[in-house]
Write a protein that holds these residues in place. Structure first.
Motif, mmCIF file in Angstrom:
data_model
loop_
_atom_site.group_PDB
_atom_site.id
_atom_site.type_symbol
_atom_site.label_atom_id
_atom_site.label_comp_id
_atom_site.label_asym_id
_atom_site.label_seq_id
_atom_site.Cartn_x
_atom_site.Cartn_y
_atom_site.Cartn_z
ATOM 1 N N GLN A 1 -16.064 11.287 -18.203
ATOM 2 C CA GLN A 1 -14.616 11.174 -18.353
ATOM 3 C C GLN A 1 -13.870 10.934 -17.029
ATOM 4 O O GLN A 1 -12.990 10.064 -16.969
ATOM 5 C CB GLN A 1 -14.070 12.432 -19.029
ATOM 6 C CG GLN A 1 -12.575 12.376 -19.328
ATOM 7 C CD GLN A 1 -12.219 11.387 -20.430
ATOM 8 O OE1 GLN A 1 -12.573 11.588 -21.590
ATOM 9 N NE2 GLN A 1 -11.545 10.302 -20.076
ATOM 10 N N ASN B 1 -14.718 -3.666 -20.299
ATOM 11 C CA ASN B 1 -13.332 -3.216 -20.144
ATOM 12 C C ASN B 1 -12.362 -4.358 -19.896
ATOM 13 O O ASN B 1 -11.178 -4.137 -19.655
ATOM 14 C CB ASN B 1 -13.218 -2.185 -19.014
ATOM 15 C CG ASN B 1 -13.677 -2.732 -17.667
ATOM 16 O OD1 ASN B 1 -13.752 -3.942 -17.461
ATOM 17 N ND2 ASN B 1 -13.988 -1.844 -16.737
ATOM 18 N N ILE C 1 -13.640 7.191 -15.931
ATOM 19 C CA ILE C 1 -13.026 6.172 -16.783
ATOM 20 C C ILE C 1 -11.566 6.044 -16.388
ATOM 21 O O ILE C 1 -10.772 6.972 -16.568
ATOM 22 C CB ILE C 1 -13.187 6.537 -18.271
ATOM 23 C CG1 ILE C 1 -14.680 6.543 -18.615
ATOM 24 C CG2 ILE C 1 -12.427 5.549 -19.152
ATOM 25 C CD1 ILE C 1 -14.981 6.888 -20.043
ATOM 26 N N ARG C 2 -11.225 4.912 -15.845
ATOM 27 C CA ARG C 2 -9.887 4.709 -15.282
ATOM 28 C C ARG C 2 -8.850 4.472 -16.369
ATOM 29 O O ARG C 2 -9.176 4.129 -17.499
ATOM 30 C CB ARG C 2 -9.919 3.506 -14.328
ATOM 31 C CG ARG C 2 -10.852 3.694 -13.139
ATOM 32 C CD ARG C 2 -11.112 2.376 -12.434
ATOM 33 N NE ARG C 2 -11.825 1.444 -13.307
ATOM 34 C CZ ARG C 2 -12.368 0.310 -12.892
ATOM 35 N NH1 ARG C 2 -12.280 -0.042 -11.617
ATOM 36 N NH2 ARG C 2 -13.001 -0.490 -13.739
ATOM 37 N N GLU C 3 -7.602 4.650 -15.976
ATOM 38 C CA GLU C 3 -6.496 4.363 -16.877
ATOM 39 C C GLU C 3 -5.912 2.991 -16.538
ATOM 40 O O GLU C 3 -5.966 2.549 -15.399
ATOM 41 C CB GLU C 3 -5.401 5.430 -16.757
ATOM 42 C CG GLU C 3 -5.799 6.773 -17.347
ATOM 43 C CD GLU C 3 -4.643 7.749 -17.386
ATOM 44 O OE1 GLU C 3 -4.605 8.583 -18.289
ATOM 45 O OE2 GLU C 3 -3.789 7.661 -16.498
ATOM 46 N N PHE D 1 -6.843 4.450 -21.479
ATOM 47 C CA PHE D 1 -8.107 4.420 -20.759
ATOM 48 C C PHE D 1 -8.731 3.034 -20.877
ATOM 49 O O PHE D 1 -8.532 2.327 -21.864
ATOM 50 C CB PHE D 1 -9.053 5.479 -21.309
ATOM 51 C CG PHE D 1 -8.633 6.885 -20.976
ATOM 52 C CD1 PHE D 1 -8.616 7.324 -19.667
ATOM 53 C CD2 PHE D 1 -8.251 7.756 -21.970
ATOM 54 C CE1 PHE D 1 -8.223 8.613 -19.357
ATOM 55 C CE2 PHE D 1 -7.857 9.056 -21.675
ATOM 56 C CZ PHE D 1 -7.844 9.483 -20.355
ATOM 57 N N GLU D 2 -9.515 2.670 -19.861
ATOM 58 C CA GLU D 2 -10.101 1.331 -19.853
ATOM 59 C C GLU D 2 -11.126 1.150 -20.968
ATOM 60 O O GLU D 2 -11.428 0.021 -21.356
ATOM 61 C CB GLU D 2 -10.735 1.032 -18.493
ATOM 62 C CG GLU D 2 -11.857 1.976 -18.096
ATOM 63 C CD GLU D 2 -12.472 1.618 -16.743
ATOM 64 O OE1 GLU D 2 -12.402 0.432 -16.369
ATOM 65 O OE2 GLU D 2 -13.008 2.515 -16.084
ATOM 66 N N THR E 1 -11.785 6.073 -26.064
ATOM 67 C CA THR E 1 -12.591 7.293 -26.034
ATOM 68 C C THR E 1 -13.587 7.335 -27.182
ATOM 69 O O THR E 1 -14.762 7.675 -26.988
ATOM 70 C CB THR E 1 -11.678 8.533 -26.077
ATOM 71 O OG1 THR E 1 -10.802 8.491 -24.946
ATOM 72 C CG2 THR E 1 -12.497 9.815 -26.030
#
Length: 557
Positions: free
Chosen positions: A267, A400, A270-272, A285-286, A289
């Motif tokens: 978690q 992504n 995982i970039r925003e 999020f890229e 989830t």
């Protein structure tokens, strides 16, 4: 066989699904309650138990309504055998199902249990059924040979471990499952309920599945019950002097812990990213989830534990995530099924899958891949890719990079209210790039569907007023668009809050929560949205923050 009622109270409240079903003995048609014919109930028993045996096993409770009301089993004893013999008499080869009598709310309930079977079972009327979610679904005869081959691969998790004992298991994990399953008996009975132990010469022998799920140290019996997480710099792996590993973490533990620890490890990496929604930017999020967590759960649940030299691997690159699970596909699942996002289910490890389902990690079986596709496409990302590498490593790849240019994504937002399928959205995006038009043939080629599916999806778009034929009896469709304008209509949530605003002159987070039945975070996001739209203006900080009417609330024009 009679048993303690306290161990079976869960029959009234447990959600029906892959491993459990309730059946009533009464017919309530025409507003009357009438006992069903025993032979009709017997057919229901045969159908459900054969479907469960052809899938992953399960439990059937006879004498309980769908809503959990206990109405009981009221047949005279001379008719009992019609129902009790159904698993053998109406199924070929005969099912090895057990049954017991349970007293609930002062009434008798008949509970059948059946394990998954190495055979493929056929009903006396010629049908083959398989349990998928909470339904008994027919499957074609052409799949029978593939399913039989798949069932032969289900022996690893059942392998007995003679030198392991109950003392090697983590009592906290067993207690957690006991609570989730609503079971009050001892640990060995809980394990027996899930077919994770066998009793031999007066002693309990654990299966490999029990070890993998509950052992304090599963590595003592399986050297690769672990996940190797590696984050790479860039889009390719490099070695030697160019080694580009940013982070590497070895994740160990019994399977429920392994899954949760994998979530926790991944978690933070995982970039925003920002996405324009309703005139303001929303953080996303890229990777969705659900998509990456479902891929990890599937890797743990369905990997081939006979391959003891390779762990599950998660590789995180700048542009994609790869989840690599040892093992070939289980028949009748194919790469084409996965790539098309079709709902199909087959378990290599049915006992492990059953426990993880009761734990809450897995939901309706067979639909996870479909929902992964939907989650990715809903965020404007490429659908998941599936590859079988080196003949025995199933790899799921999540990218992504948005599949559509930003202007296409913004244009598609006008259709979000219509509840369109991912394929329908792809068709509209295609039309946007082709001067607003398309043909059925182009749609078939675009998403890989047949003419009947294409016709159904396009007709749905026509009914919703989104597309139309360019001329009567023509073959070219065009998208019906309106000039987009900024709406000034008050959102329904604001209308519900308006009386409080007028009475107090302001609202707080607590007002939003109580009026709309939202959580703290949901109320905070809604308030921010209304601020961004100009309906509210914030005053104060943190716990003292209030929201007063904004310029658009006061003067919507």
């Amino acid at each position: 066989m009679q048993t303690q009622a306290s161990d079976w109270i869960w029959l009234k409240t447990h959600t029906e699904g892959q491993f459990f079903e309730r059946k009533s003995c009464f017919n309530r048609s025409n507003g009357q309650k009438k006992l069903r014919k025993a032979r009709d109930v017997a057919r229901d028993v045969a159908e459900t138990l054969s479907a469960m045996a052809n899938a992953d096993g399960g439990i059937l409770a006879l004498g309980i309504e769908d809503d959990g009301t206990v109405t009981g089993f009221h047949y005279p004893e001379k008719r009992w055998n019609v129902i009790l013999e159904a698993p053998r008499r109406l199924v070929s080869p005969p099912l090895k199902a057990s049954y017991r009598w349970v007293e609930l709310d002062g009434k008798q309930v008949l509970v059948f249990e059946v394990d998954w079977s190495a055979d493929v079972h056929q009903l006396s009327d010629g049908r083959y059924l398989m349990r998928i979610g909470d339904k008994n679904m027919p499957f074609p005869a052409s799949d029978i040979a593939a399913i039989k081959a798949g069932k032969r691969k289900r022996i690893t998790e059942s392998r007995l471990i003679p030198d392991a004992t109950l003392q090697d298991l983590d009592p906290q994990l067993l207690e957690a499952l006991r609570k989730k399953f609503g079971f009050t008996g001892p640990a060995e009975e809980l394990l027996d309920r899930f077919r994770l132990i066998e009793r031999r010469n007066g002693r309990i022998v654990l299966s490999l599945a029990a070890i993998l799920l509950f052992a304090r140290d599963p590595l003592q019996w399986h050297p690769k019950c672990m996940i190797d997480f590696v984050k790479w710099q860039g889009a390719a792996r490099r070695f030697g002097a160019e080694l580009n590993v940013i982070k590497r973490e070895r994740i160990e533990g019994p399977l429920p812990v392994l899954i949760q620890e994998a979530f926790n490890a991944l978690q933070p990496h995982i970039r925003e990213r920002q996405r324009l929604v309703d005139l303001y930017f929303e953080e996303r999020f890229e990777y969705p989830t659900f998509a990456w967590q479902e891929a990890i759960i599937n890797a743990v649940a369905h990997r081939d534990y006979a391959l003891e030299g390779t762990p599950i691997e998660i590789w995180l690159f700048d542009d994609r995530m790869e989840i690599r699970s040892p093992g070939q596909l289980v028949e009748p699942v194919t790469l084409d099924h996965l790539r098309r996002g079709e709902q199909i289910h087959a378990s290599r490890n049915p006992r492990i899958v059953r426990v993880l389902t009761e734990w809450g990690f897995m939901r309706e079986l067979g639909e996870g891949i479909t929902r992964m596709h939907e989650a990715m496409l809903r965020e404007g990302l490429k659908p998941p890719e599936f590859r079988l590498e080196a003949g025995s490593i199933l790899t799921v790849i999540l990218y992504n990079t948005p599949i559509y240019p930003p202007e296409t994504t913004r244009w598609l937002q006008q259709f979000e209210k219509y509840d369109l399928s991912p394929n329908q959205k792809r068709l509209l995006a295609y039309a946007y790039a082709h001067e607003g038009s398309f043909t059925s043939r182009a749609y078939q080629k675009l998403v890989g569907v047949d003419i009947y599916t294409a016709s159904r999806d396009i007709k749905d778009l026509v009914r919703k007023g989104i597309v139309r034929l360019t001329k009567p009896r023509g073959r070219v469709y065009e998208v019906i668009t309106e000039e987009t304008t900024v709406t000034i209509e008050k959102p329904p949530e604001l209308k519900a809050l308006e009386p409080i605003l007028k009475q107090k002159g302001y609202i707080k987070n607590s007002d939003i929560r109580e009026t709309l039945n939202l959580s703290v975070s949901q109320a905070r996001r809604l308030a921010q949205r209304l601020v961004n739209l100009g309906f509210l203006t914030p005053k104060g900080e943190k716990k003292g923050r209030k929201y007063v009417p904004g310029p658009r609330f006061i003067d919507p024009s």
